[in-house]
Design a protein around this motif. Sequence first.
Motif, PDB file in Angstrom:
ATOM      1  N   PRO A 186     -27.283 -17.291  20.792  1.00  0.00           N
ATOM      2  CA  PRO A 186     -27.365 -16.384  21.945  1.00  0.00           C
ATOM      3  C   PRO A 186     -27.894 -17.090  23.197  1.00  0.00           C
ATOM      4  O   PRO A 186     -28.642 -18.060  23.126  1.00  0.00           O
ATOM      5  CB  PRO A 186     -28.326 -15.293  21.493  1.00  0.00           C
ATOM      6  CG  PRO A 186     -28.997 -15.782  20.277  1.00  0.00           C
ATOM      7  CD  PRO A 186     -28.191 -16.914  19.725  1.00  0.00           C
ATOM      8  N   LEU A 187     -27.504 -16.550  24.338  1.00  0.00           N
ATOM      9  CA  LEU A 187     -28.039 -17.035  25.604  1.00  0.00           C
ATOM     10  C   LEU A 187     -29.498 -16.606  25.711  1.00  0.00           C
ATOM     11  O   LEU A 187     -29.896 -15.591  25.146  1.00  0.00           O
ATOM     12  CB  LEU A 187     -27.252 -16.443  26.772  1.00  0.00           C
ATOM     13  CG  LEU A 187     -25.770 -16.804  26.860  1.00  0.00           C
ATOM     14  CD1 LEU A 187     -25.123 -16.043  28.009  1.00  0.00           C
ATOM     15  CD2 LEU A 187     -25.598 -18.299  27.039  1.00  0.00           C
ATOM     16  N   GLN A 188     -30.261 -17.364  26.444  1.00  0.00           N
ATOM     17  CA  GLN A 188     -31.669 -17.050  26.651  1.00  0.00           C
ATOM     18  C   GLN A 188     -31.883 -16.693  28.115  1.00  0.00           C
ATOM     19  O   GLN A 188     -31.394 -17.397  29.011  1.00  0.00           O
ATOM     20  CB  GLN A 188     -32.522 -18.255  26.280  1.00  0.00           C
ATOM     21  CG  GLN A 188     -33.998 -18.027  26.420  1.00  0.00           C
ATOM     22  CD  GLN A 188     -34.791 -19.262  26.011  1.00  0.00           C
ATOM     23  OE1 GLN A 188     -34.245 -20.337  25.798  1.00  0.00           O
ATOM     24  NE2 GLN A 188     -36.086 -19.099  25.896  1.00  0.00           N
ATOM     25  N   LEU A 189     -32.599 -15.609  28.356  1.00  0.00           N
ATOM     26  CA  LEU A 189     -32.896 -15.210  29.729  1.00  0.00           C
ATOM     27  C   LEU A 189     -34.029 -16.062  30.284  1.00  0.00           C
ATOM     28  O   LEU A 189     -35.015 -16.329  29.603  1.00  0.00           O
ATOM     29  CB  LEU A 189     -33.317 -13.741  29.782  1.00  0.00           C
ATOM     30  CG  LEU A 189     -32.213 -12.717  29.558  1.00  0.00           C
ATOM     31  CD1 LEU A 189     -32.798 -11.321  29.422  1.00  0.00           C
ATOM     32  CD2 LEU A 189     -31.214 -12.762  30.703  1.00  0.00           C
ATOM     33  N   THR A 190     -33.865 -16.479  31.521  1.00  0.00           N
ATOM     34  CA  THR A 190     -34.888 -17.232  32.237  1.00  0.00           C
ATOM     35  C   THR A 190     -35.002 -16.631  33.630  1.00  0.00           C
ATOM     36  O   THR A 190     -33.995 -16.355  34.271  1.00  0.00           O
ATOM     37  CB  THR A 190     -34.486 -18.723  32.361  1.00  0.00           C
ATOM     38  OG1 THR A 190     -34.338 -19.269  31.062  1.00  0.00           O
ATOM     39  CG2 THR A 190     -35.518 -19.507  33.140  1.00  0.00           C
ATOM     40  N   LEU A 191     -36.219 -16.441  34.071  1.00  0.00           N
ATOM     41  CA  LEU A 191     -36.444 -15.916  35.414  1.00  0.00           C
ATOM     42  C   LEU A 191     -36.688 -17.090  36.353  1.00  0.00           C
ATOM     43  O   LEU A 191     -37.535 -17.940  36.093  1.00  0.00           O
ATOM     44  CB  LEU A 191     -37.668 -14.986  35.420  1.00  0.00           C
ATOM     45  CG  LEU A 191     -38.073 -14.403  36.765  1.00  0.00           C
ATOM     46  CD1 LEU A 191     -36.994 -13.470  37.290  1.00  0.00           C
ATOM     47  CD2 LEU A 191     -39.398 -13.675  36.642  1.00  0.00           C
ATOM     48  N   HIS A 233     -49.102 -14.064  34.412  1.00  0.00           N
ATOM     49  CA  HIS A 233     -48.109 -15.081  34.061  1.00  0.00           C
ATOM     50  C   HIS A 233     -48.567 -15.944  32.886  1.00  0.00           C
ATOM     51  O   HIS A 233     -49.684 -16.404  32.835  1.00  0.00           O
ATOM     52  CB  HIS A 233     -47.822 -15.960  35.277  1.00  0.00           C
ATOM     53  CG  HIS A 233     -46.847 -17.051  35.006  1.00  0.00           C
ATOM     54  ND1 HIS A 233     -45.501 -16.812  34.889  1.00  0.00           N
ATOM     55  CD2 HIS A 233     -47.017 -18.364  34.788  1.00  0.00           C
ATOM     56  CE1 HIS A 233     -44.888 -17.954  34.635  1.00  0.00           C
ATOM     57  NE2 HIS A 233     -45.780 -18.918  34.574  1.00  0.00           N
ATOM     58  N   ALA A 234     -47.665 -16.140  31.928  1.00  0.00           N
ATOM     59  CA  ALA A 234     -47.886 -17.044  30.788  1.00  0.00           C
ATOM     60  C   ALA A 234     -46.513 -17.426  30.256  1.00  0.00           C
ATOM     61  O   ALA A 234     -45.535 -16.726  30.478  1.00  0.00           O
ATOM     62  CB  ALA A 234     -48.703 -16.351  29.711  1.00  0.00           C
ATOM     63  N   ASP A 235     -46.439 -18.544  29.562  1.00  0.00           N
ATOM     64  CA  ASP A 235     -45.156 -18.989  29.025  1.00  0.00           C
ATOM     65  C   ASP A 235     -44.983 -18.517  27.589  1.00  0.00           C
ATOM     66  O   ASP A 235     -45.474 -19.143  26.652  1.00  0.00           O
ATOM     67  CB  ASP A 235     -45.044 -20.521  29.089  1.00  0.00           C
ATOM     68  CG  ASP A 235     -44.849 -21.014  30.507  1.00  0.00           C
ATOM     69  OD1 ASP A 235     -44.248 -20.271  31.288  1.00  0.00           O
ATOM     70  OD2 ASP A 235     -45.295 -22.126  30.812  1.00  0.00           O
ATOM     71  N   SER A 236     -44.306 -17.400  27.431  1.00  0.00           N
ATOM     72  CA  SER A 236     -43.971 -16.868  26.112  1.00  0.00           C
ATOM     73  C   SER A 236     -42.806 -15.905  26.287  1.00  0.00           C
ATOM     74  O   SER A 236     -42.585 -15.382  27.380  1.00  0.00           O
ATOM     75  CB  SER A 236     -45.172 -16.135  25.494  1.00  0.00           C
ATOM     76  OG  SER A 236     -45.392 -14.901  26.155  1.00  0.00           O
ATOM     77  N   SER A 272     -44.075 -12.578  27.696  1.00  0.00           N
ATOM     78  CA  SER A 272     -44.423 -12.594  29.115  1.00  0.00           C
ATOM     79  C   SER A 272     -43.171 -12.735  29.971  1.00  0.00           C
ATOM     80  O   SER A 272     -43.093 -12.166  31.061  1.00  0.00           O
ATOM     81  CB  SER A 272     -45.433 -13.693  29.430  1.00  0.00           C
ATOM     82  OG  SER A 272     -44.857 -14.962  29.287  1.00  0.00           O
ATOM     83  N   ALA A 273     -42.175 -13.463  29.486  1.00  0.00           N
ATOM     84  CA  ALA A 273     -40.910 -13.571  30.222  1.00  0.00           C
ATOM     85  C   ALA A 273     -40.276 -12.194  30.378  1.00  0.00           C
ATOM     86  O   ALA A 273     -39.784 -11.847  31.457  1.00  0.00           O
ATOM     87  CB  ALA A 273     -39.966 -14.531  29.516  1.00  0.00           C
ATOM     88  N   SER A 274     -40.292 -11.401  29.329  1.00  0.00           N
ATOM     89  CA  SER A 274     -39.744 -10.039  29.406  1.00  0.00           C
ATOM     90  C   SER A 274     -40.512  -9.203  30.423  1.00  0.00           C
ATOM     91  O   SER A 274     -39.913  -8.454  31.199  1.00  0.00           O
ATOM     92  CB  SER A 274     -39.790  -9.368  28.031  1.00  0.00           C
ATOM     93  OG  SER A 274     -38.892  -9.990  27.162  1.00  0.00           O
ATOM     94  N   ARG A 275     -41.834  -9.319  30.429  1.00  0.00           N
ATOM     95  CA  ARG A 275     -42.647  -8.574  31.405  1.00  0.00           C
ATOM     96  C   ARG A 275     -42.340  -9.030  32.832  1.00  0.00           C
ATOM     97  O   ARG A 275     -42.253  -8.216  33.751  1.00  0.00           O
ATOM     98  CB  ARG A 275     -44.135  -8.754  31.114  1.00  0.00           C
ATOM     99  CG  ARG A 275     -44.645  -7.925  29.944  1.00  0.00           C
ATOM    100  CD  ARG A 275     -46.163  -7.879  29.890  1.00  0.00           C
ATOM    101  NE  ARG A 275     -46.785  -9.205  29.905  1.00  0.00           N
ATOM    102  CZ  ARG A 275     -47.018  -9.955  28.820  1.00  0.00           C
ATOM    103  NH1 ARG A 275     -46.670  -9.503  27.632  1.00  0.00           N
ATOM    104  NH2 ARG A 275     -47.601 -11.133  28.928  1.00  0.00           N
TER     105      ARG A 275
END
Length: 111
Positions: free
Chosen positions: A2-7, A55-58, A61-64
């Motif tokens: 699957p593709l991964q979402l990145t902000l 902010h944190a790298d997980s 946290s990316a979803s938030r």
Amino acid sequence: RPLQLTLALLKPDAVAHPLVLEAVHDTILSNRFLIVRAKELRCGREESRRFYREHADSPASASREIAFFFPEFNEELWYQQEEPRLRCGQVYYNAEERVHCVVGDEGRELP
């Protein structure tokens, strides 16, 4: 896979200079990232503080963070409906909207 979402956030210094903004955008595209949503947004000082405080790298946290900037975006629905089509389908870049779309979805509203 699957593709991964990145902000990706572009700070005011980059946005203030059209050539810098275009170079950043071209770099994203040339590295074969798909842009699934784009928004120009100005955050006030308090919003910025709140965002960076949390902010944190997980993945959680990316979803938030995605929800912070794109409250209308439903991540679960995206993974169910759009992600498989983007991953497996023929994708084109819509320069006017500055997002990637699946061929055949012209005129279809993004959820």
